[in-house]
Design an enzyme around this catalytic site. Structure first.
Site, PDB file in Angstrom:
ATOM      1  N   LYS A 178       0.774  -1.577   0.048  1.00 31.89           N
ATOM      2  CA  LYS A 178      -0.730  -0.273   0.159  1.00 31.89           C
ATOM      3  C   LYS A 178       0.862   0.956   0.072  1.00 31.89           C
ATOM      4  CE  LYS A 178      -1.921   3.148   1.773  1.00 31.89           C
ATOM      5  NZ  LYS A 178      -1.305   4.340   1.171  1.00 31.89           N
ATOM      6  N   GLU A 254       9.443   1.365  10.949  1.00 28.21           N
ATOM      7  CA  GLU A 254      10.628   2.299  10.563  1.00 28.21           C
ATOM      8  C   GLU A 254       9.624   3.577  10.887  1.00 28.21           C
ATOM      9  OE1 GLU A 254      12.152   1.383   6.984  1.00 28.21           O
ATOM     10  OE2 GLU A 254      13.925  -0.236   8.042  1.00 28.21           O
ATOM     11  N   CYS A 288      14.177  11.130   7.173  1.00 35.76           N
ATOM     12  CA  CYS A 288      13.354  10.407   8.731  1.00 35.76           C
ATOM     13  C   CYS A 288      14.858  10.888   9.138  1.00 35.76           C
ATOM     14  CB  CYS A 288      12.848   8.920   8.299  1.00 35.76           C
ATOM     15  SG  CYS A 288      14.110   8.276   7.250  1.00 35.76           S
ATOM     16  N   GLU A 390       8.750  16.425  15.247  1.00 32.03           N
ATOM     17  CA  GLU A 390       9.505  16.338  14.089  1.00 32.03           C
ATOM     18  C   GLU A 390       8.274  17.289  13.264  1.00 32.03           C
ATOM     19  OE1 GLU A 390       8.154  12.429  11.312  1.00 32.03           O
ATOM     20  OE2 GLU A 390      10.643  12.260  11.035  1.00 32.03           O
TER      21      GLU A 390
HETATM   22  P1  NAD Z   1       1.855   8.093   7.353  1.00 29.55           P
HETATM   23  O1  NAD Z   1       2.570   7.777   8.588  1.00 29.55           O
HETATM   24  O2  NAD Z   1       1.188   9.376   6.582  1.00 29.55           O
HETATM   25  O3  NAD Z   1       1.525   6.893   5.743  1.00 29.55           O
HETATM   26  C1  NAD Z   1       2.805   6.002   5.796  1.00 29.55           C
HETATM   27  C2  NAD Z   1       1.981   5.145   5.509  1.00 29.55           C
HETATM   28  O4  NAD Z   1       1.227   5.295   6.193  1.00 29.55           O
HETATM   29  C3  NAD Z   1       1.147   6.196   4.052  1.00 29.55           C
HETATM   30  O5  NAD Z   1       0.687   4.434   2.825  1.00 29.55           O
HETATM   31  C4  NAD Z   1      -0.137   6.288   4.569  1.00 29.55           C
HETATM   32  O6  NAD Z   1      -1.286   5.933   3.749  1.00 29.55           O
HETATM   33  C5  NAD Z   1      -0.235   5.107   5.747  1.00 29.55           C
HETATM   34  N1  NAD Z   1      -1.206   4.729   6.569  1.00 29.55           N
HETATM   35  C6  NAD Z   1      -1.190   6.465   7.583  1.00 29.55           C
HETATM   36  N2  NAD Z   1      -2.911   6.052   8.062  1.00 29.55           N
HETATM   37  C7  NAD Z   1      -2.280   4.499   8.454  1.00 29.55           C
HETATM   38  C8  NAD Z   1      -3.917   3.516   9.359  1.00 29.55           C
HETATM   39  N3  NAD Z   1      -4.084   3.255   9.791  1.00 29.55           N
HETATM   40  N4  NAD Z   1      -3.318   2.152   9.067  1.00 29.55           N
HETATM   41  C9  NAD Z   1      -2.636   1.776   7.806  1.00 29.55           C
HETATM   42  N5  NAD Z   1      -2.045   2.975   7.215  1.00 29.55           N
HETATM   43  C10 NAD Z   1      -2.095   3.982   7.302  1.00 29.55           C
HETATM   44  O7  NAD Z   1       3.574   9.075   7.006  1.00 29.55           O
HETATM   45  P2  NAD Z   1       4.384   9.901   5.538  1.00 29.55           P
HETATM   46  O8  NAD Z   1       3.275  10.960   6.066  1.00 29.55           O
HETATM   47  O9  NAD Z   1       3.838   9.449   4.523  1.00 29.55           O
HETATM   48  O10 NAD Z   1       5.721  10.065   6.208  1.00 29.55           O
HETATM   49  C11 NAD Z   1       6.769  10.899   6.300  1.00 29.55           C
HETATM   50  C12 NAD Z   1       6.615   9.553   8.482  1.00 29.55           C
HETATM   51  O11 NAD Z   1       7.670   9.301   7.812  1.00 29.55           O
HETATM   52  C13 NAD Z   1       7.924  11.328   9.111  1.00 29.55           C
HETATM   53  O12 NAD Z   1       7.268  10.692   9.854  1.00 29.55           O
HETATM   54  C14 NAD Z   1       8.969  10.605   8.574  1.00 29.55           C
HETATM   55  O13 NAD Z   1      10.214  10.455   9.599  1.00 29.55           O
HETATM   56  C15 NAD Z   1       9.105   8.644   8.399  1.00 29.55           C
HETATM   57  N6  NAD Z   1       9.637   7.890   7.985  1.00 29.55           N
HETATM   58  C16 NAD Z   1      10.271   7.374   8.483  1.00 29.55           C
HETATM   59  C17 NAD Z   1      11.309   6.337   7.952  1.00 29.55           C
HETATM   60  C18 NAD Z   1      12.336   5.496   8.536  1.00 29.55           C
HETATM   61  O14 NAD Z   1      13.706   4.550   8.463  1.00 29.55           O
HETATM   62  N7  NAD Z   1      12.830   5.419  10.089  1.00 29.55           N
HETATM   63  C19 NAD Z   1      11.663   6.841   6.905  1.00 29.55           C
HETATM   64  C20 NAD Z   1      10.957   7.561   5.879  1.00 29.55           C
HETATM   65  C21 NAD Z   1       9.643   8.255   6.681  1.00 29.55           C
HETATM   66  O1  6OD Z   2      18.548   3.994   3.013  1.00 35.84           O
HETATM   67  C1  6OD Z   2      17.873   3.336   3.620  1.00 35.84           C
HETATM   68  O2  6OD Z   2      17.629   2.086   3.698  1.00 35.84           O
HETATM   69  C2  6OD Z   2      15.777   4.285   4.367  1.00 35.84           C
HETATM   70  N1  6OD Z   2      16.047   3.143   4.639  1.00 35.84           N
HETATM   71  C3  6OD Z   2      16.227   5.315   3.993  1.00 35.84           C
HETATM   72  C4  6OD Z   2      15.609   6.393   4.870  1.00 35.84           C
HETATM   73  C5  6OD Z   2      15.297   7.282   4.308  1.00 35.84           C
HETATM   74  C6  6OD Z   2      14.284   8.286   5.101  1.00 35.84           C
HETATM   75  O3  6OD Z   2      13.693   8.884   4.608  1.00 35.84           O
END
Ligand code: NAD
Ligand code: 6OD
Length: 486
Positions: A178, A254, A288, A390
């Site tokens: 998804k 993550e 992130c 954040e």
């Molecule tokens: P988000 O949590 O809003 O959405 C991520 C995904 O989850 C989307 O596909 C969304 O449709 C889905 N989703 C939302 N609510 C849901 C639910 N209740 N059940 C199932 N699926 C659901 O995040 P975003 O805005 O897409 O991305 C930004 C965030 O992601 C930031 O907080 C960032 O730090 C984090 N992020 C973390 C990493 C990591 O590796 N730790 C990497 C990239 C982004």
């Molecule tokens: O480099 C990667 O494997 C990874 N998971 C990066 C994540 C970046 C977050 O925005």
């Protein structure tokens, strides 16, 4: 106009309900196309297709055959590089110069790295004594976990989706993905690649939609899903963890970060400026691992701040295809509203806006896009919301510090624990400080330098579990012990 359909059992299918939503380009808010929103019926069909595929030709393949197939997928993404690049840049608005170096090549590489890890990682074996003196052999044997739900975000859409799909498939699982509602394009395109490479139907499935009361929730609550891997916000991670509790399904989360950068006076200042510029502003600050809190040792504070301001002033905002541009818009107008809220809050909380802080005038053609200025603040107190929450935008706060102990305390004073960057030429200090960071990833004199064999994941509220290299094996497989009495 483009149409983004679900990819279920090797075919593109529309939603039975006819429900669709708009996909807009954040560069100028133009309409890219319409995305089908999955209901329970499409999610159920995708999960059942994935379940059935475990028992089909995919389940019977040898590891060598699966590896060959996944290598083919990686090669095919590279052959269709331009299409993936175009699709990713249109969905996210990011400069082609960035997506062509990070998103698409890594998106492809994720399919190769994990098959190689798997091929080269032994399982355990123990010979044991038994009372009859004949003994027994214990052999560890890994089997796929089953159907993996992959829920991915919008900031590095292809890269972060294949980062999970690559190891899941390498281990013999099937997946239902998804992707984020903001960025459906490259995941949809990957379905074509799977078919071209001969990946059996039902192994890779895609359903589009939102989170709550939509495809995300329907998928994570589906009883035939065996495990859920998620990248996104911490609050969403909590909702997914609750969904996974029913039926006791495993999760890999993550999540978000509020990462510190620590700049010691004994650093190579130009290296530290270059690295911090990337960690705060690349991908319009939507990484992130990015640095939103920068701590600089007092003797070089003024110099570091002024060099950062000089470099921010040189960032070139522009369309993805502009070869000079190295800074694109935020992913959506909705996300810009969130980031702008924090820009205004920073002023209310007493920040000095050193540079940026607003919405740029991009001219008539682009002013409807999600543009925002790269921003540096100073002067906030350590308990300001802008320091603790954040933002996920192109901004950082820079604060002086005086001692190593003080900066370790400041850096760790957060609910998050994803990443940290340390800048110093003193290697003993680098190791000493790195060891004390409460974070899953620490870079010394670099940032986002990735070796896919290493552990990736967050501490505290930044996540649960580790992926990457052999660490992913724990999540994507069940280890069975076979005890053979001799
Ligand atoms: P988000 O949590 O809003 O959405 C991520 C995904 O989850 C989307 O596909 C969304 O449709 C889905 N989703 C939302 N609510 C849901 C639910 N209740 N059940 C199932 N699926 C659901 O995040 P975003 O805005 O897409 O991305 C930004 C965030 O992601 C930031 O907080 C960032 O730090 C984090 N992020 C973390 C990493 C990591 O590796 N730790 C990497 C990239 C982004
Ligand atoms: O480099 C990667 O494997 C990874 N998971 C990066 C994540 C970046 C977050 O925005």
């Amino acid at each position: 106009m483009k149409e983004f359909k679900h990819f279920i059992n090797g075919e593109y299918v529309a939603s039975a309900s006819g429900k669709t939503f708009e996909n807009r380009c954040p560069v100028d808010n133009s309409l890219i196309g319409m995305v089908h929103e999955a209901g329970q019926a499409e999610v159920d069909a995708a999960v059942r297709a994935a379940k059935a595929a475990l028992k089909g030709p995919w389940g019977k393949m040898t590891q060598t055959q699966r590896t060959a197939l996944l290598n083919k997928v990686a090669d095919r993404i590279n052959e269709r590089f331009e299409e993936f690049l175009e699709a990713e840049c249109r969905d996210t608005g990011k400069p082609r110069s960035i997506a062509s170096h990070i998103d698409i090549p890594r998106g492809a590489a994720n399919f190769k790295a994990f098959s190689e890890t798997l091929a080269n990682h032994p399982t355990e074996g123990f010979r044991m004594d038994t009372p009859d003196g004949k003994g027994a052999l214990n052999v560890g044997h890994r089997t796929p976990k089953g159907v993996i739900a992959v829920i991915s975000p919008w900031n590095l859409p292809l890269l972060l989706m294949t980062w999970k799909v690559g190891p899941a498939l390498a281990c013999g699982n099937t997946v239902v993905v998804k992707p984020s509602e903001e960025t459906p394009a490259t995941t949809t395109l990957l379905g074509e690649v799977m078919n071209e490479c001969g990946v059996p139907e039902g192994v890779f499935n895609v359903v589009h939609g939102f989170g709550p009361d939509s495809a995300g929730e329907f998928l994570t609550t589906h009883p035939l899903v065996d495990a859920i891997t998620f990248t996104g916000e911490t609050r969403t991670g909590e909702a997914i963890m609750k969904a996974a509790a029913v039926g006791l399904r495993n999760i890999s989360l993550e999540c978000g970060g509020k990462n510190p950068g620590i700049v010691f006076a004994d650093c190579d200042i130009e290296k530290a400026v270059e690295g911090t510029m990337r960690s705060a502003f690349v991908n319009c600050g939507q990484v992130c691992l990015g640095t939103e809190r920068v701590y600089v040792e007092r003797p070089i504070f003024e110099k570091f701040l002024s060099r950062m301001k000089e470099e921010v002033a040189k960032l070139k905002l522009g369309r993805p295809e502009d070869p000079e541009a190295n800074f694109g818009p935020l992913v959506s107008l909705e996300h810009r509203e969130k980031v702008k809220y924090y820009y205004d809050l920073a002023r209310e909380e007493g920040a000095t806006v050193e540079i940026g802080g607003g919405i740029p005038d991009m001219g008539a053609e682009l002013n409807d896009g999600a543009w925002i200025e790269p921003t540096i603040w100073t002067g906030l107190s350590d308990d300001a919301r802008v320091i603790r929450e954040e933002i996920f935008g192109p901004c950082c706060h820079i604060r002086p510090f005086d001692t190593e102990d003080e900066v370790i305390e400041l850096a760790n004073d957060t609910n998050y624990g994803l990443a940290a960057a340390i800048w110093t030429e003193n290697s003993a200090r680098a190791v000493r400080v790195a060891e004390q960071m409460e974070a899953g990833l620490v870079w010394v004199n670099s940032w986002f330098l990735r070796d896919l064999r290493t552990a990736f994941g967050g501490a505290k509220q930044s996540g649960i579990g580790r992926e990457g290299g052999v660490h992913g094996l724990e999540f994507y497989t069940e280890t069975k012990n076979i005890c053979i009495k001799l």
